[in-house]
Design a protein around this motif. Structure first.
Motif, PDB file in Angstrom:
ATOM      1  N   THR B 150       0.840  -1.195   0.000  1.00  0.00           N
ATOM      2  CA  THR B 150       0.000   0.000   0.000  1.00  0.00           C
ATOM      3  C   THR B 150       0.872   1.241   0.000  1.00  0.00           C
ATOM      4  O   THR B 150       0.659   2.189  -0.786  1.00  0.00           O
ATOM      5  N   GLU B 151       1.854   1.205   0.885  1.00  0.00           N
ATOM      6  CA  GLU B 151       2.777   2.354   1.001  1.00  0.00           C
ATOM      7  C   GLU B 151       3.492   2.630  -0.326  1.00  0.00           C
ATOM      8  O   GLU B 151       3.508   3.755  -0.819  1.00  0.00           O
ATOM      9  N   LYS B 154       1.175   3.893  -2.941  1.00  0.00           N
ATOM     10  CA  LYS B 154       0.839   5.316  -2.725  1.00  0.00           C
ATOM     11  C   LYS B 154       1.978   6.208  -3.197  1.00  0.00           C
ATOM     12  O   LYS B 154       1.782   7.191  -3.938  1.00  0.00           O
ATOM     13  N   ASP B 155       3.192   5.794  -2.685  1.00  0.00           N
ATOM     14  CA  ASP B 155       4.366   6.600  -3.057  1.00  0.00           C
ATOM     15  C   ASP B 155       4.570   6.636  -4.564  1.00  0.00           C
ATOM     16  O   ASP B 155       4.811   7.694  -5.148  1.00  0.00           O
ATOM     17  N   ALA B 157       2.355   6.068  -6.866  1.00  0.00           N
ATOM     18  CA  ALA B 157       1.290   6.823  -7.491  1.00  0.00           C
ATOM     19  C   ALA B 157       1.563   8.299  -7.366  1.00  0.00           C
ATOM     20  O   ALA B 157       1.413   9.067  -8.354  1.00  0.00           O
ATOM     21  N   LYS B 158       1.963   8.759  -6.185  1.00  0.00           N
ATOM     22  CA  LYS B 158       2.260  10.196  -5.966  1.00  0.00           C
ATOM     23  C   LYS B 158       3.393  10.658  -6.883  1.00  0.00           C
ATOM     24  O   LYS B 158       3.282  11.703  -7.524  1.00  0.00           O
ATOM     25  N   ALA B 170      -3.315  13.745  -0.944  1.00  0.00           N
ATOM     26  CA  ALA B 170      -2.993  12.423  -0.374  1.00  0.00           C
ATOM     27  C   ALA B 170      -4.209  11.530  -0.213  1.00  0.00           C
ATOM     28  O   ALA B 170      -4.167  10.332  -0.477  1.00  0.00           O
ATOM     29  N   ARG B 171      -5.371  12.184   0.166  1.00  0.00           N
ATOM     30  CA  ARG B 171      -6.545  11.354   0.435  1.00  0.00           C
ATOM     31  C   ARG B 171      -7.078  10.672  -0.805  1.00  0.00           C
ATOM     32  O   ARG B 171      -7.372   9.483  -0.821  1.00  0.00           O
ATOM     33  N   ILE B 173      -5.431   9.874  -3.480  1.00  0.00           N
ATOM     34  CA  ILE B 173      -4.477   8.807  -3.881  1.00  0.00           C
ATOM     35  C   ILE B 173      -4.705   7.561  -3.053  1.00  0.00           C
ATOM     36  O   ILE B 173      -4.809   6.447  -3.584  1.00  0.00           O
ATOM     37  N   THR B 174      -4.798   7.763  -1.753  1.00  0.00           N
ATOM     38  CA  THR B 174      -5.008   6.631  -0.852  1.00  0.00           C
ATOM     39  C   THR B 174      -6.256   5.870  -1.229  1.00  0.00           C
ATOM     40  O   THR B 174      -6.279   4.647  -1.300  1.00  0.00           O
ATOM     41  N   VAL B 177      -5.655   3.980  -4.514  1.00  0.00           N
ATOM     42  CA  VAL B 177      -4.804   2.784  -4.304  1.00  0.00           C
ATOM     43  C   VAL B 177      -5.573   1.692  -3.600  1.00  0.00           C
ATOM     44  O   VAL B 177      -5.546   0.521  -4.000  1.00  0.00           O
ATOM     45  N   SER B 178      -6.311   2.069  -2.553  1.00  0.00           N
ATOM     46  CA  SER B 178      -7.096   1.084  -1.796  1.00  0.00           C
ATOM     47  C   SER B 178      -8.095   0.397  -2.689  1.00  0.00           C
ATOM     48  O   SER B 178      -8.271  -0.830  -2.651  1.00  0.00           O
TER      49      SER B 178
END
Lengths: 249, 183
Positions: B150-151, B154-155, B157-158, B170-171, B173-174, B177-178
């Motif tokens: 997940t981390e 996220k990274d 993707a960012k 950030a929200r 993206i999270t 990803v989730s």
């Protein structure tokens, strides 16, 4: 002699019975050492060898000679005990002496060139008279005058008892005669016959038959030697029973 | 005298001594005294041999043998009895030993079985404990791995968004990803 020489036969069946002085001379006095002396001495030596040397080890498990000695002992001992009863056993040594002398004289007489002492009437008459006189004296000593009761057959009717007594008395006195002549006669006849037949061996044609016949007769004479010793002994026992067992026959 | 009479008889039978037998030598009475004398000597000799040596010795041997045989038979009977007793005792001992051995075997088997059961139970417990620990660690590792994914996602993707010149909060993206991870 010349006649014999010409026919080739030299048969003298009675020569073997001639009593000769052993150390020369013609005269035979009562003390002269003769062939009789020699063969009787040999019989004594053989008996001594068998019964003394044979048993000298007194083995529990007997040797052959000791076995033979024990066999002879047991044979005569049983005979005396069975025929004369328990009372007669004390006369066993006398009976044994007679038996051994006759047996060994008979058997030694079968050796070639030997002299048969028991083929002589002089010898057997003495043996028989010893038994006869011994039994008669013993009978009177043990039973007194009751010994004569032997001749009085109480089981027979009274009328014939005297006749039976006469017969019994005659037969009693004939005993030593038959006792002695039986032994001497048997041996003399057998030995003479062997000699006569052997004399024919000089005939070449007959010799195979003669050899066979002499062999057969020799076997027969062995039997006769033993049987006559046995007969003489058992008759001695039977006569002894009259004296020992009392007059109840 | 008697001797002279025999001498005379011997003289008449001189032929017998010289050569062959004349008639029956048995009836040559001149030789009778000689034969009778030597016969009596012989009989006395045999009688003494028998009564002094031979007969006592043989009867002693026979008696001794009879005694020995009787004794030996008795001894044999006794030994046989003993052998029977010994055999009985042996059989009894054997039976006892067998029973004893059976007992020992049974006891040993029971003990071994008990030990075995105990050891098995302990081993099972150990295995269970170890398995539980392992499972826990596996779960942890799996959870850790999921988190890391997940981390990283996220990274990544960012970074991707930033590289593409975008700007993302950030929200969102999270959430994206989730949503992806779930799908």
């Amino acid at each position: 002699m010349s006649e014999e020489a010409s026919t080739g036969f030299a048969i003298h069946p009675m020569d073997q019975f001639v009593v000769k002085p052993l150390f020369g001379g013609d005269h035979i006095a009562w003390y002269t050492v003769t062939n009789v002396t020699m063969w009787m001495a040999i019989a004594v030596l053989v008996i001594a060898a068998l019964l003394m040397l044979g048993t000298r080890r007194r083995a529990i498990v007997p040797s052959r000679s000791q076995s033979v000695a024990e066999l002879l002992y047991g044979f005569i001992h049983n005979m005396v005990e069975e025929v004369t009863g328990h009372e007669g056993v004390k006369y066993f040594p006398y009976v044994m002496t007679l038996f051994l002398f006759i047996l060994f004289s008979n058997l030694l007489g079968l050796l070639p060139m030997s002299f048969t002492t028991t083929s002589h009437v002089a010898v057997t008459v003495v043996l028989a008279l010893m038994v006869f006189l011994g039994v008669t004296i013993l009978g009177f000593v043990k039973n007194g005058i009751g010994f004569l009761g032997m001749f009085w057959v109480t089981s027979a009717p009274l009328a014939i008892r005297p006749i039976l007594a006469l017969i019994e008395i005659i037969s009693y006195f004939v005993r030593p005669v038959s006792h002695s002549i039986r032994l001497a006669g048997n041996l003399m006849a057998g030995h003479a016959v062997i000699k006569v037949i052997a004399g024919f061996a000089t005939l070449v044609v007959a010799s195979p038959v003669v050899i066979g016949a002499v062999t057969a007769l020799y076997g027969l004479e062995m039997l006769v030697a033993v049987v006559q010793a046995y007969v003489f002994t058992i008759l001695t026992c039977v006569y002894l029973r009259d004296a020992v067992g009392g007059a109840h026959h | 005298m008697a001797t002279e009479a025999h001498d005379a008889a011997a003289a008449t039978h001189g032929a017998a001594d010289a050569g062959h037998a004349v008639g029956m030598p048995q009836l040559d009475f001149s030789t009778w005294p000689n034969q009778i004398f030597w016969l009596l000597v012989t009989l006395v000799a045999i009688y003494f041999i028998l009564t002094r040596v031979a007969l006592p010795r043989i009867s002693a041997v026979l008696a001794e043998r009879r005694g020995t045989i009787t004794n030996d038979l008795a001894a044999a009977e006794e030994l046989k009895q003993k052998a029977t007793e010994a055999e009985a005792a042996y059989n009894e001992a054997l039976a006892t030993a067998r029973v004893e051995a059976g007992k020992i075997v049974a006891a040993a088997r029971a003990e071994i079985e008990a030990d075995l059961a105990k050891a098995t139970a302990k081993a099972d417990a150990d295995i269970d404990a170890k398995a539980a620990v392992s499972e826990q660690r596996i779960a942890e590792i799996r959870a850790g791995a999921l988190e890391s994914v997940t981390e990283v996602a996220k990274d990544t993707a960012k970074e991707l968004i930033a590289a593409l010149g975008g700007k993302a909060d950030a929200r969102s993206i999270t959430a994206a990803v989730s949503a992806r991870l779930k799908g």
